[in-house]
Design a protein around this motif. Structure first.
Motif, PDB file in Angstrom:
ATOM      1  N   ARG A  34      45.762  -5.271  -2.565  1.00  0.00           N
ATOM      2  CA  ARG A  34      45.906  -4.866  -3.960  1.00  0.00           C
ATOM      3  C   ARG A  34      47.025  -3.841  -4.039  1.00  0.00           C
ATOM      4  O   ARG A  34      47.188  -3.016  -3.124  1.00  0.00           O
ATOM      5  CB  ARG A  34      44.599  -4.283  -4.484  1.00  0.00           C
ATOM      6  N   VAL A  35      47.804  -3.904  -5.098  1.00  0.00           N
ATOM      7  CA  VAL A  35      48.966  -3.029  -5.254  1.00  0.00           C
ATOM      8  C   VAL A  35      48.844  -2.250  -6.552  1.00  0.00           C
ATOM      9  O   VAL A  35      48.591  -2.825  -7.617  1.00  0.00           O
ATOM     10  CB  VAL A  35      50.282  -3.846  -5.268  1.00  0.00           C
ATOM     11  N   ARG A  36      49.014  -0.921  -6.440  1.00  0.00           N
ATOM     12  CA  ARG A  36      49.120  -0.084  -7.635  1.00  0.00           C
ATOM     13  C   ARG A  36      50.538   0.455  -7.676  1.00  0.00           C
ATOM     14  O   ARG A  36      50.947   1.227  -6.812  1.00  0.00           O
ATOM     15  CB  ARG A  36      48.111   1.058  -7.609  1.00  0.00           C
ATOM     16  N   ALA A  37      51.295   0.026  -8.671  1.00  0.00           N
ATOM     17  CA  ALA A  37      52.711   0.370  -8.762  1.00  0.00           C
ATOM     18  C   ALA A  37      52.933   1.408  -9.852  1.00  0.00           C
ATOM     19  O   ALA A  37      52.497   1.222 -10.989  1.00  0.00           O
ATOM     20  CB  ALA A  37      53.535  -0.875  -9.068  1.00  0.00           C
ATOM     21  N   LEU A  38      53.610   2.495  -9.496  1.00  0.00           N
ATOM     22  CA  LEU A  38      54.017   3.494 -10.482  1.00  0.00           C
ATOM     23  C   LEU A  38      55.426   3.136 -10.939  1.00  0.00           C
ATOM     24  O   LEU A  38      56.331   2.964 -10.115  1.00  0.00           O
ATOM     25  CB  LEU A  38      54.008   4.890  -9.876  1.00  0.00           C
ATOM     26  N   ALA A  39      55.617   3.012 -12.245  1.00  0.00           N
ATOM     27  CA  ALA A  39      56.923   2.606 -12.774  1.00  0.00           C
ATOM     28  C   ALA A  39      57.239   3.365 -14.045  1.00  0.00           C
ATOM     29  O   ALA A  39      56.369   3.556 -14.905  1.00  0.00           O
ATOM     30  CB  ALA A  39      56.942   1.096 -13.052  1.00  0.00           C
ATOM     31  N   ARG A  40      58.491   3.797 -14.146  1.00  0.00           N
ATOM     32  CA  ARG A  40      58.919   4.465 -15.392  1.00  0.00           C
ATOM     33  C   ARG A  40      58.915   3.478 -16.557  1.00  0.00           C
ATOM     34  O   ARG A  40      58.683   3.868 -17.701  1.00  0.00           O
ATOM     35  CB  ARG A  40      60.332   5.045 -15.216  1.00  0.00           C
ATOM     36  N   GLU A  41      59.182   2.216 -16.271  1.00  0.00           N
ATOM     37  CA  GLU A  41      59.198   1.176 -17.297  1.00  0.00           C
ATOM     38  C   GLU A  41      58.234   0.069 -16.881  1.00  0.00           C
ATOM     39  O   GLU A  41      58.649  -0.939 -16.302  1.00  0.00           O
ATOM     40  CB  GLU A  41      60.605   0.625 -17.466  1.00  0.00           C
ATOM     41  N   PRO A  42      56.952   0.234 -17.177  1.00  0.00           N
ATOM     42  CA  PRO A  42      55.947  -0.731 -16.725  1.00  0.00           C
ATOM     43  C   PRO A  42      56.202  -2.157 -17.204  1.00  0.00           C
ATOM     44  O   PRO A  42      55.810  -3.115 -16.531  1.00  0.00           O
ATOM     45  CB  PRO A  42      54.643  -0.181 -17.330  1.00  0.00           C
ATOM     46  N   ALA A  43      56.872  -2.313 -18.345  1.00  0.00           N
ATOM     47  CA  ALA A  43      57.117  -3.653 -18.884  1.00  0.00           C
ATOM     48  C   ALA A  43      57.994  -4.495 -17.968  1.00  0.00           C
ATOM     49  O   ALA A  43      58.048  -5.723 -18.103  1.00  0.00           O
ATOM     50  CB  ALA A  43      57.761  -3.553 -20.270  1.00  0.00           C
ATOM     51  N   LYS A  44      58.687  -3.857 -17.032  1.00  0.00           N
ATOM     52  CA  LYS A  44      59.536  -4.608 -16.096  1.00  0.00           C
ATOM     53  C   LYS A  44      58.720  -5.364 -15.053  1.00  0.00           C
ATOM     54  O   LYS A  44      59.267  -6.195 -14.330  1.00  0.00           O
ATOM     55  CB  LYS A  44      60.509  -3.664 -15.385  1.00  0.00           C
ATOM     56  N   LEU A  45      57.424  -5.063 -14.964  1.00  0.00           N
ATOM     57  CA  LEU A  45      56.570  -5.724 -13.986  1.00  0.00           C
ATOM     58  C   LEU A  45      55.596  -6.654 -14.705  1.00  0.00           C
ATOM     59  O   LEU A  45      54.754  -6.203 -15.485  1.00  0.00           O
ATOM     60  CB  LEU A  45      55.805  -4.691 -13.165  1.00  0.00           C
ATOM     61  N   ALA A  46      55.717  -7.935 -14.454  1.00  0.00           N
ATOM     62  CA  ALA A  46      54.857  -8.922 -15.106  1.00  0.00           C
ATOM     63  C   ALA A  46      53.433  -8.825 -14.560  1.00  0.00           C
ATOM     64  O   ALA A  46      53.237  -8.517 -13.373  1.00  0.00           O
ATOM     65  CB  ALA A  46      55.412 -10.319 -14.863  1.00  0.00           C
ATOM     66  N   PRO A  47      52.442  -9.075 -15.420  1.00  0.00           N
ATOM     67  CA  PRO A  47      51.047  -9.056 -14.943  1.00  0.00           C
ATOM     68  C   PRO A  47      50.838 -10.070 -13.815  1.00  0.00           C
ATOM     69  O   PRO A  47      51.320 -11.198 -13.878  1.00  0.00           O
ATOM     70  CB  PRO A  47      50.255  -9.445 -16.194  1.00  0.00           C
ATOM     71  N   ARG A  48      50.113  -9.643 -12.781  1.00  0.00           N
ATOM     72  CA  ARG A  48      49.812 -10.516 -11.654  1.00  0.00           C
ATOM     73  C   ARG A  48      48.445 -10.158 -11.103  1.00  0.00           C
ATOM     74  O   ARG A  48      48.020  -9.000 -11.170  1.00  0.00           O
ATOM     75  CB  ARG A  48      50.854 -10.361 -10.538  1.00  0.00           C
ATOM     76  N   SER A  49      47.776 -11.128 -10.565  1.00  0.00           N
ATOM     77  CA  SER A  49      46.490 -10.873  -9.935  1.00  0.00           C
ATOM     78  C   SER A  49      46.678  -9.934  -8.753  1.00  0.00           C
ATOM     79  O   SER A  49      47.541 -10.153  -7.895  1.00  0.00           O
ATOM     80  CB  SER A  49      45.881 -12.193  -9.457  1.00  0.00           C
ATOM     81  N   GLY A  50      45.905  -8.873  -8.717  1.00  0.00           N
ATOM     82  CA  GLY A  50      45.973  -7.907  -7.632  1.00  0.00           C
ATOM     83  C   GLY A  50      46.927  -6.760  -7.884  1.00  0.00           C
ATOM     84  O   GLY A  50      46.985  -5.827  -7.081  1.00  0.00           O
ATOM     85  N   LEU A  51      47.683  -6.825  -8.985  1.00  0.00           N
ATOM     86  CA  LEU A  51      48.667  -5.778  -9.299  1.00  0.00           C
ATOM     87  C   LEU A  51      48.180  -4.925 -10.462  1.00  0.00           C
ATOM     88  O   LEU A  51      47.826  -5.432 -11.525  1.00  0.00           O
ATOM     89  CB  LEU A  51      50.008  -6.405  -9.669  1.00  0.00           C
ATOM     90  N   GLU A  52      48.173  -3.615 -10.250  1.00  0.00           N
ATOM     91  CA  GLU A  52      47.896  -2.646 -11.316  1.00  0.00           C
ATOM     92  C   GLU A  52      49.144  -1.799 -11.507  1.00  0.00           C
ATOM     93  O   GLU A  52      49.673  -1.240 -10.549  1.00  0.00           O
ATOM     94  CB  GLU A  52      46.719  -1.753 -10.936  1.00  0.00           C
ATOM     95  N   VAL A  53      49.621  -1.720 -12.740  1.00  0.00           N
ATOM     96  CA  VAL A  53      50.840  -0.963 -13.027  1.00  0.00           C
ATOM     97  C   VAL A  53      50.471   0.314 -13.765  1.00  0.00           C
ATOM     98  O   VAL A  53      49.743   0.280 -14.762  1.00  0.00           O
ATOM     99  CB  VAL A  53      51.831  -1.790 -13.870  1.00  0.00           C
ATOM    100  N   VAL A  54      50.979   1.428 -13.259  1.00  0.00           N
ATOM    101  CA  VAL A  54      50.748   2.738 -13.853  1.00  0.00           C
ATOM    102  C   VAL A  54      52.084   3.262 -14.351  1.00  0.00           C
ATOM    103  O   VAL A  54      53.063   3.300 -13.607  1.00  0.00           O
ATOM    104  CB  VAL A  54      50.152   3.717 -12.811  1.00  0.00           C
TER     105      VAL A  54
END
Length: 208
Positions: free
Chosen positions: A26-46
């Motif tokens: 499972r991946v939790r990604a911190l991003a200044r622009e969360p919209a750049k990361l498409a929703p995916r199973s196992g991915l949580e964007v902060v």
């Protein structure tokens, strides 16, 4: 494992994300622009900035390890955004009890036979700013008390996946490092206790 990923929208970070999710992490990604990361199973964007201690602490909650694929936004301008972020991540990791971190620098922070680091000998002026940031990050990790590994590629290029060749504390023979091969090496190093507290020189070789 649950991996906190910093720099997930960059060229290396996206590839690391793909490989972690593919192997079932499972991946939790911190991003200044969360919209750049498409929703995916196992991915949580902060959403947040890696220089913000609160955002980083939130990203690290409940994670097992950290992968830092951050870089410098503009190497032509002196700045410390990159090293400030790495220092914030390290401080938050100590507070959260997350010991494992794999980060990226360059071959310039490997030891040089003439003494010191490679980036202290004949470095072109155009790379002085990024070399300074990589050196700051090396010192931050060395003093962190964490189980760190610093990946040290040379001449990163977009290239089809080949085969990552790597050695501890030195650089294998090879003209460049492909982003895909660097991502493979990063994920491999996550699970290697013998990589703790070491720099890893990595280059690309053609697939056999």
């Amino acid at each position: 494992m649950i991996i906190a990923l910093f720099g997930a929208t960059g060229r290396t970070g996206r590839l690391v994300q793909d490989r972690l999710l593919a192997r079932g992490d499972r991946v939790r990604a911190l991003a200044r622009e969360p919209a750049k990361l498409a929703p995916r199973s196992g991915l949580e964007v902060v959403g947040g900035d890696a220089r913000d201690p609160d955002a980083v602490r939130h990203a690290l909650e409940g994670t097992d390890a950290i992968v830092c694929c951050l870089g410098m936004r503009d190497i032509t301008v002196p700045a410390t955004d990159f090293s400030d972020s790495v220092r914030t991540i390290v401080e938050a990791a100590r507070g959260a009890g997350v010991r494992r971190i794999v980060a990226i620098a360059s071959a310039g922070v490997l030891r040089d036979a003439r003494g010191g680091l490679r980036n202290q000998h004949g470095l072109p002026a155009a790379f002085a700013n990024i070399a300074a940031e990589h050196t700051r990050n090396l010192h931050t990790l060395e003093g962190s008390g964490l189980d760190w590994t610093l990946m040290c590629p040379i001449d990163l290029v977009d290239a089809p996946p080949g085969r990552a060749r790597w050695v501890f504390e030195d650089l294998p023979e090879g003209p460049h490092t492909g982003y895909a091969d660097l991502a493979d090496a990063i994920v491999t190093m996550l699970d290697r206790p013998d990589a703790h507290g070491r720099r890893v020189g990595v280059v690309s070789a053609p697939s056999p």
